[in-house]
Design a protein around this motif. Sequence first.
Motif, PDB file in Angstrom:
ATOM      1  N   HIS A  92       0.807  -1.226   0.000  1.00  0.00           N
ATOM      2  CA  HIS A  92       0.000   0.000   0.000  1.00  0.00           C
ATOM      3  C   HIS A  92       0.833   1.265   0.000  1.00  0.00           C
ATOM      4  O   HIS A  92       0.396   2.293  -0.525  1.00  0.00           O
ATOM      5  N   SER A  93       2.003   1.252   0.625  1.00  0.00           N
ATOM      6  CA  SER A  93       2.654   2.516   0.992  1.00  0.00           C
ATOM      7  C   SER A  93       4.150   2.522   0.723  1.00  0.00           C
ATOM      8  O   SER A  93       4.933   3.009   1.536  1.00  0.00           O
ATOM      9  N   LEU A  94       4.572   2.008  -0.417  1.00  0.00           N
ATOM     10  CA  LEU A  94       5.987   1.991  -0.769  1.00  0.00           C
ATOM     11  C   LEU A  94       6.333   3.214  -1.606  1.00  0.00           C
ATOM     12  O   LEU A  94       5.842   3.385  -2.718  1.00  0.00           O
TER      13      LEU A  94
ATOM     14  N   GLU B 120      10.802   5.938   1.174  1.00  0.00           N
ATOM     15  CA  GLU B 120      10.114   5.653   2.419  1.00  0.00           C
ATOM     16  C   GLU B 120       9.174   4.472   2.242  1.00  0.00           C
ATOM     17  O   GLU B 120       8.754   4.165   1.126  1.00  0.00           O
ATOM     18  N   ILE B 121       8.848   3.822   3.341  1.00  0.00           N
ATOM     19  CA  ILE B 121       7.787   2.828   3.350  1.00  0.00           C
ATOM     20  C   ILE B 121       6.919   3.114   4.575  1.00  0.00           C
ATOM     21  O   ILE B 121       7.423   3.203   5.703  1.00  0.00           O
ATOM     22  N   GLU B 122       5.643   3.378   4.317  1.00  0.00           N
ATOM     23  CA  GLU B 122       4.696   3.739   5.382  1.00  0.00           C
ATOM     24  C   GLU B 122       5.198   4.920   6.201  1.00  0.00           C
ATOM     25  O   GLU B 122       5.046   4.974   7.420  1.00  0.00           O
ATOM     26  N   GLY B 123       5.819   5.886   5.503  1.00  0.00           N
ATOM     27  CA  GLY B 123       6.260   7.112   6.150  1.00  0.00           C
ATOM     28  C   GLY B 123       7.585   7.017   6.874  1.00  0.00           C
ATOM     29  O   GLY B 123       8.038   8.001   7.455  1.00  0.00           O
ATOM     30  N   ARG B 124       8.232   5.845   6.839  1.00  0.00           N
ATOM     31  CA  ARG B 124       9.509   5.680   7.523  1.00  0.00           C
ATOM     32  C   ARG B 124      10.616   5.499   6.495  1.00  0.00           C
ATOM     33  O   ARG B 124      10.402   4.919   5.431  1.00  0.00           O
TER      34      ARG B 124
ATOM     35  N   ARG C  92      15.721  -8.765  14.896  1.00  0.00           N
ATOM     36  CA  ARG C  92      15.218  -7.583  15.588  1.00  0.00           C
ATOM     37  C   ARG C  92      15.572  -6.296  14.852  1.00  0.00           C
ATOM     38  O   ARG C  92      14.785  -5.359  14.812  1.00  0.00           O
ATOM     39  N   ARG C  93      16.719  -6.211  14.233  1.00  0.00           N
ATOM     40  CA  ARG C  93      17.144  -4.927  13.685  1.00  0.00           C
ATOM     41  C   ARG C  93      16.602  -4.675  12.292  1.00  0.00           C
ATOM     42  O   ARG C  93      16.718  -3.565  11.771  1.00  0.00           O
ATOM     43  N   ALA C  94      15.990  -5.672  11.666  1.00  0.00           N
ATOM     44  CA  ALA C  94      15.593  -5.500  10.283  1.00  0.00           C
ATOM     45  C   ALA C  94      14.267  -4.781  10.112  1.00  0.00           C
ATOM     46  O   ALA C  94      14.034  -4.124   9.134  1.00  0.00           O
ATOM     47  N   LEU C  95      13.366  -4.921  11.085  1.00  0.00           N
ATOM     48  CA  LEU C  95      12.058  -4.280  10.937  1.00  0.00           C
ATOM     49  C   LEU C  95      12.179  -2.790  11.108  1.00  0.00           C
ATOM     50  O   LEU C  95      12.960  -2.301  11.923  1.00  0.00           O
ATOM     51  N   PRO C  96      11.385  -1.989  10.320  1.00  0.00           N
ATOM     52  CA  PRO C  96      11.478  -0.544  10.426  1.00  0.00           C
ATOM     53  C   PRO C  96      10.862  -0.048  11.722  1.00  0.00           C
ATOM     54  O   PRO C  96      10.054  -0.726  12.337  1.00  0.00           O
TER      55      PRO C  96
END
Length: 385
Positions: A109-111, A115-119, A381-385
Amino acid sequence: MRVLHIITGLGVGGAEQQLRLLLRHLPAECDVVTLTNPGPVADGLRADGVSVTHLGMRGNTDLTALPRLTGFVRRGRYDLVHTHLYRACVYGRIAARLAGVRAAVATEHSLGGREIEGRPLTRGTRALYLTTERLGAATVAVSPTVAGRLRDWGVPGPRIHVVPNGIDAARFRFDASGRRATRRRLGVPADAYVVGGVGRLVPGKRFDVLVEAVAAVPGVRLLLAGDGPEREALHALAVRLRAVDRIRLLGECDADGVAALLSAADLFVSASREEAFGLAVVEALAAGLPVLHSTCPAVDDLPPDDAPGATRLRDGGVRELTDALRARTTAGPRRLPPPRAVGRYDIARGSRLLMDVYAHALDTARPDRDRPEHFHPYPTRRALP
């Protein structure tokens, strides 16, 4: 066909409201799991008769959520799992594979480009996305622009299917009596020139640019629907520019509230830096509003004649937008017939296209399809935005 939709959260947002609208038209038996935040859209889905389960995930790295989600999927004996938004796509595709579901489909939806989903996009975000993407049978892009971004990431072209977001155009049709009532309720003079804006109040939407431009044009008013972390900063900006009496931050609005705003407005502006689709622009076009936008794949991917009322800004800066507002107010308000673009994005058409993707996914998926030989089912753990 039994389909489980997994989404990161169900607060008021574009992807969340799109899911609710889609399920009203999708000819399948659908349940919903939200990993976090069972907000207003969850209430709306339940009112529509859809089963909604809150998984209670405590954060991006709450790995205890994965076995709970896997067990839920397995017990439901679903034919297909459909995931929405980044976190749900990562965890949902893994859970679907571990539960033995025949096929998984994900909607992106947001790529954006950066950014992805605003991040901000990171290497870890991209690597984890691509690793888990291989566990699904198909990835849905909401616009050709997003499909191109997925290909640039490395998602194979044959796995990408474009199913644009959709609207119920009749819901946004201009309502003259609703316009008068909404203006009275908000204390907006009948003859005032009103600019409308809709979206989550985050930096990427650049509502600060819109506030500054409106403040610079005497007499123009702004109605802004949405909430988010920038709300207080936008209010403070309006105060500093001595325009707080002309700028209304309306907070979160459902579809009926957005429709009322669009009937009350004379112009719609989207100054977003990046968009994956631009649903609010299509809704504004359905209401007969002229539109100024910085970027909007829903319009930019079409021939110009499909949306003649939409004008793309060159840089979308304060000076350009201010000049455009001055020119529009001088010309005066006007309503336009809904353009061909609106018909292209009918939600019923989108549901038919999605059912075609489901059929393709189920026809082509295999139990061991594309399974990485050494794939570990738990994300780092470190991979998720």
